[in-house]
Design a protein around this motif. Structure first.
Motif, PDB file in Angstrom:
ATOM      1  N   PHE A 267      26.384  17.389  23.575  1.00 32.79           N
ATOM      2  CA  PHE A 267      26.060  17.054  24.966  1.00 32.79           C
ATOM      3  C   PHE A 267      24.822  17.806  25.440  1.00 32.79           C
ATOM      4  CE2 PHE A 267      26.527  17.838  29.543  1.00 32.79           C
ATOM      5  CZ  PHE A 267      26.515  16.534  29.999  1.00 32.79           C
ATOM      6  N   ASP A 268      24.725  19.089  25.115  1.00 38.19           N
ATOM      7  CA  ASP A 268      23.575  19.903  25.526  1.00 38.19           C
ATOM      8  C   ASP A 268      22.286  19.391  24.889  1.00 38.19           C
ATOM      9  OD1 ASP A 268      25.126  21.532  27.114  1.00 38.19           O
ATOM     10  OD2 ASP A 268      25.408  23.046  25.548  1.00 38.19           O
ATOM     11  N   SER A 269      22.337  19.077  23.607  1.00 36.63           N
ATOM     12  CA  SER A 269      21.129  18.598  22.932  1.00 36.63           C
ATOM     13  C   SER A 269      20.702  17.236  23.471  1.00 36.63           C
ATOM     14  CB  SER A 269      21.317  18.554  21.421  1.00 36.63           C
ATOM     15  OG  SER A 269      22.364  17.686  21.069  1.00 36.63           O
ATOM     16  N   GLU A 270      21.661  16.381  23.813  1.00 39.27           N
ATOM     17  CA  GLU A 270      21.324  15.081  24.407  1.00 39.27           C
ATOM     18  C   GLU A 270      20.674  15.272  25.774  1.00 39.27           C
ATOM     19  OE1 GLU A 270      24.711  12.477  24.480  1.00 39.27           O
ATOM     20  OE2 GLU A 270      24.957  12.584  22.307  1.00 39.27           O
ATOM     21  N   ARG A 271      21.176  16.239  26.541  1.00 37.95           N
ATOM     22  CA  ARG A 271      20.608  16.512  27.859  1.00 37.95           C
ATOM     23  C   ARG A 271      19.176  17.032  27.733  1.00 37.95           C
ATOM     24  NH1 ARG A 271      22.941  21.011  31.275  1.00 37.95           N
ATOM     25  NH2 ARG A 271      24.329  20.945  29.507  1.00 37.95           N
ATOM     26  N   VAL A 272      18.926  17.887  26.736  1.00 36.59           N
ATOM     27  CA  VAL A 272      17.581  18.412  26.513  1.00 36.59           C
ATOM     28  C   VAL A 272      16.633  17.264  26.167  1.00 36.59           C
ATOM     29  CG1 VAL A 272      16.173  19.819  24.949  1.00 36.59           C
ATOM     30  CG2 VAL A 272      18.318  20.727  25.854  1.00 36.59           C
TER      31      VAL A 272
ATOM     32  N   LYS B   3      19.094  24.030  17.763  1.00 36.01           N
ATOM     33  CA  LYS B   3      18.487  23.972  19.094  1.00 36.01           C
ATOM     34  C   LYS B   3      16.970  24.121  18.996  1.00 36.01           C
ATOM     35  CE  LYS B   3      18.597  26.397  23.502  1.00 36.01           C
ATOM     36  NZ  LYS B   3      19.185  27.494  24.261  1.00 36.01           N
ATOM     37  N   LEU B   4      16.267  23.303  19.786  1.00 37.63           N
ATOM     38  CA  LEU B   4      14.811  23.410  19.833  1.00 37.63           C
ATOM     39  C   LEU B   4      14.405  24.649  20.620  1.00 37.63           C
ATOM     40  CD1 LEU B   4      13.803  19.720  20.694  1.00 37.63           C
ATOM     41  CD2 LEU B   4      13.426  20.888  18.526  1.00 37.63           C
ATOM     42  N   THR B   5      13.432  25.368  20.101  1.00 34.75           N
ATOM     43  CA  THR B   5      12.878  26.492  20.842  1.00 34.75           C
ATOM     44  C   THR B   5      11.874  25.953  21.858  1.00 34.75           C
ATOM     45  OG1 THR B   5      11.064  26.810  19.297  1.00 34.75           O
ATOM     46  CG2 THR B   5      13.124  28.012  18.833  1.00 34.75           C
ATOM     47  N   GLU B   6      11.478  26.791  22.787  1.00 31.04           N
ATOM     48  CA  GLU B   6      10.493  26.371  23.799  1.00 31.04           C
ATOM     49  C   GLU B   6       9.177  25.920  23.157  1.00 31.04           C
ATOM     50  OE1 GLU B   6       9.703  25.154  27.456  1.00 31.04           O
ATOM     51  OE2 GLU B   6      11.573  26.173  26.977  1.00 31.04           O
ATOM     52  N   PRO B   7       8.633  26.667  22.178  1.00 26.09           N
ATOM     53  CA  PRO B   7       7.400  26.186  21.525  1.00 26.09           C
ATOM     54  C   PRO B   7       7.609  24.846  20.796  1.00 26.09           C
ATOM     55  CG  PRO B   7       7.744  28.510  21.039  1.00 26.09           C
ATOM     56  CD  PRO B   7       8.979  28.022  21.735  1.00 26.09           C
TER      57      PRO B   7
ATOM     58  N   PRO C  42       9.805  14.203   8.814  1.00 19.85           N
ATOM     59  CA  PRO C  42       9.844  15.543   8.194  1.00 19.85           C
ATOM     60  C   PRO C  42       8.502  16.269   8.222  1.00 19.85           C
ATOM     61  CG  PRO C  42      10.192  13.818   6.547  1.00 19.85           C
ATOM     62  CD  PRO C  42      10.125  13.150   7.873  1.00 19.85           C
ATOM     63  N   THR C  43       7.400  15.546   8.332  1.00 19.24           N
ATOM     64  CA  THR C  43       6.095  16.208   8.362  1.00 19.24           C
ATOM     65  C   THR C  43       5.866  16.989   9.654  1.00 19.24           C
ATOM     66  OG1 THR C  43       4.999  14.238   9.263  1.00 19.24           O
ATOM     67  CG2 THR C  43       5.065  14.453   6.858  1.00 19.24           C
ATOM     68  N   ASN C  44       6.679  16.716  10.684  1.00 20.72           N
ATOM     69  CA  ASN C  44       6.525  17.435  11.953  1.00 20.72           C
ATOM     70  C   ASN C  44       7.298  18.749  11.972  1.00 20.72           C
ATOM     71  OD1 ASN C  44       4.812  15.489  13.052  1.00 20.72           O
ATOM     72  ND2 ASN C  44       6.542  14.256  13.726  1.00 20.72           N
ATOM     73  N   GLY C  45       8.215  18.946  11.038  1.00 20.74           N
ATOM     74  CA  GLY C  45       8.894  20.231  10.875  1.00 20.74           C
ATOM     75  C   GLY C  45      10.012  20.540  11.851  1.00 20.74           C
ATOM     76  N   PHE C  46      10.606  19.532  12.456  1.00 22.70           N
ATOM     77  CA  PHE C  46      11.728  19.775  13.359  1.00 22.70           C
ATOM     78  C   PHE C  46      13.038  19.759  12.590  1.00 22.70           C
ATOM     79  CE2 PHE C  46       8.563  17.863  16.228  1.00 22.70           C
ATOM     80  CZ  PHE C  46       8.457  18.876  17.150  1.00 22.70           C
ATOM     81  N   ASP C  47      13.920  20.660  12.937  1.00 22.85           N
ATOM     82  CA  ASP C  47      15.267  20.699  12.357  1.00 22.85           C
ATOM     83  C   ASP C  47      16.220  20.145  13.404  1.00 22.85           C
ATOM     84  OD1 ASP C  47      17.681  21.154  11.142  1.00 22.85           O
ATOM     85  OD2 ASP C  47      17.421  23.323  10.941  1.00 22.85           O
ATOM     86  N   VAL C  48      16.705  18.925  13.180  1.00 20.46           N
ATOM     87  CA  VAL C  48      17.553  18.259  14.176  1.00 20.46           C
ATOM     88  C   VAL C  48      18.944  18.871  14.250  1.00 20.46           C
ATOM     89  CG1 VAL C  48      16.295  16.082  14.073  1.00 20.46           C
ATOM     90  CG2 VAL C  48      18.218  16.459  12.532  1.00 20.46           C
ATOM     91  N   ASN C  49      19.258  19.780  13.340  1.00 24.28           N
ATOM     92  CA  ASN C  49      20.586  20.393  13.321  1.00 24.28           C
ATOM     93  C   ASN C  49      20.674  21.703  14.100  1.00 24.28           C
ATOM     94  OD1 ASN C  49      21.717  18.363  11.678  1.00 24.28           O
ATOM     95  ND2 ASN C  49      20.691  19.277   9.908  1.00 24.28           N
TER      96      ASN C  49
END
Length: 108
Positions: free
Chosen positions: A4-9, A53-57, A44-51
């Motif tokens: 729920f939190d990640s969907e809200r973000v 929480k995203l950091t502010e940067p 994958p070339t953007n380097g996000f880990d969907v598993n």
């Protein structure tokens, strides 16, 4: 972070991107923007880990990448995605179409 939190973000990011696009005189649907956010995150070339929480940067990087793609002038790939989304949202399956009009068929 809960689902729920990640969907809200993500919803907040989509809202911010829609507002920024509008501010730059590009009216885009939330659906298109949400699709672009998902596509950028899953690339994958953007380097996000969907598993995790995203950091502010990472959120700022995500917004920048999405804005770059959404605001690209004469973007055939964005236009193609927009057409695909329109089709998906407005296409009636054959099953649904025939069931909607079954009342026109008289029983034998």
């Amino acid at each position: 972070m809960s689902q729920f939190d990640s969907e809200r973000v993500i919803q907040n990011i989509v809202g911010e991107l829609v507002q920024e696009c509008t501010r730059r005189r590009h009216v885009l649907t939330e659906t298109l923007v949400a699709f672009m956010v998902k596509a950028v995150m899953l690339d994958p070339t953007n380097g996000f880990d969907v598993n995790r929480k995203l950091t502010e940067p990472e959120m700022e990087k995500l917004k920048e990448l999405c804005l770059e793609k959404l605001l690209a002038p004469f973007s055939p790939s964005r236009d193609s995605i927009n057409m695909q989304l329109y089709f998906l949202m407005n296409y009636t399956s054959q099953r649904q179409y025939t069931s909607d009009f079954s009342f026109y068929v008289s029983p034998n």
